[in-house]
Design a protein around this motif. Structure first.
Motif, PDB file in Angstrom:
ATOM      1  N   HIS A  59       0.778  -1.282  -0.064  1.00  0.00           N
ATOM      2  CA  HIS A  59      -0.101   0.022   0.194  1.00  0.00           C
ATOM      3  C   HIS A  59       0.786   1.369   0.061  1.00  0.00           C
ATOM      4  CE1 HIS A  59       0.475   1.440   4.196  1.00  0.00           C
ATOM      5  NE2 HIS A  59       0.896   0.151   4.513  1.00  0.00           N
ATOM      6  N   GLY A  60       0.400   2.382  -0.308  1.00  0.00           N
ATOM      7  CA  GLY A  60       0.785   3.508  -0.401  1.00  0.00           C
ATOM      8  C   GLY A  60       0.576   4.262  -1.463  1.00  0.00           C
ATOM      9  N   GLY A  65       6.330   6.145  -0.401  1.00  0.00           N
ATOM     10  CA  GLY A  65       5.647   5.621   0.681  1.00  0.00           C
ATOM     11  C   GLY A  65       5.231   4.215   0.572  1.00  0.00           C
ATOM     12  N   GLN A  66       5.693   3.273  -0.247  1.00  0.00           N
ATOM     13  CA  GLN A  66       5.113   2.017  -0.196  1.00  0.00           C
ATOM     14  C   GLN A  66       5.618   1.184   0.999  1.00  0.00           C
ATOM     15  OE1 GLN A  66       7.062   3.599  -2.496  1.00  0.00           O
ATOM     16  NE2 GLN A  66       6.356   3.143  -4.579  1.00  0.00           N
TER      17      GLN A  66
END
Length: 144
Positions: A59-60, A65-66
């Motif tokens: 996610h991200g 920001g993953q």
């Protein structure tokens, strides 16, 4: 070889990758002791396994920001000191450092992490085959 598989899947892609990997490993005469959710692990399957495979979706934002969704749940897994483990994550565009974060979380359980793979959801079949092949090769050479 016996493997337990723990998966955190949102849309089903990570689960499909786990099932495909399990099928391929069984073709190599591996036994799958269990396929369960990371949040509800099959403790008996983990105990019976030689190696534990842990998968999560990423996610991200699209390019920053993953992170693997299952990281917090992995910290709640039982200690796996002495177990071999491998991690995999599924992603849409770019996994970033999600696989590194996932393997680190798996290592924090005490398991000896032998590798991992980021699997593109657009290449589930191909990347699952690559992951299974790498597992078979890594564990065959470690037993030799």
């Amino acid at each position: 070889m016996k493997a337990a598989i723990l998966v955190e899947s949102l849309t089903g892609n990570t689960w499909k990758a786990a099932e495909k990997t399990a099928d391929l490993l069984q073709q190599e005469r591996w036994t799958i002791t269990g396929l369960s959710k990371v949040r509800r692990p099959d403790h008996a399957a983990i105990q019976a396994a030689d190696v534990v495979l842990i998968g999560s979706w990423v996610h991200g934002a699209f390019v920053f920001g993953q992170a693997p969704w299952a990281v917090n749940s992995i910290s709640n897994l039982p200690a796996m000191r002495g177990k071999k483990a491998a991690a995999f994550c599924t992603f849409a565009l770019d996994p970033g450092k999600a696989l590194d974060k996932l393997t680190s979380a798996v290592g924090d359980t005490g398991a000896y992490v032998i590798g991992g793979l980021a699997i593109s959801r657009s290449k589930l079949e191909e990347h699952s085959e690559l992951f299974a092949s790498r597992l078979v090769d890594a564990l065959a050479s470690s037993d030799a």
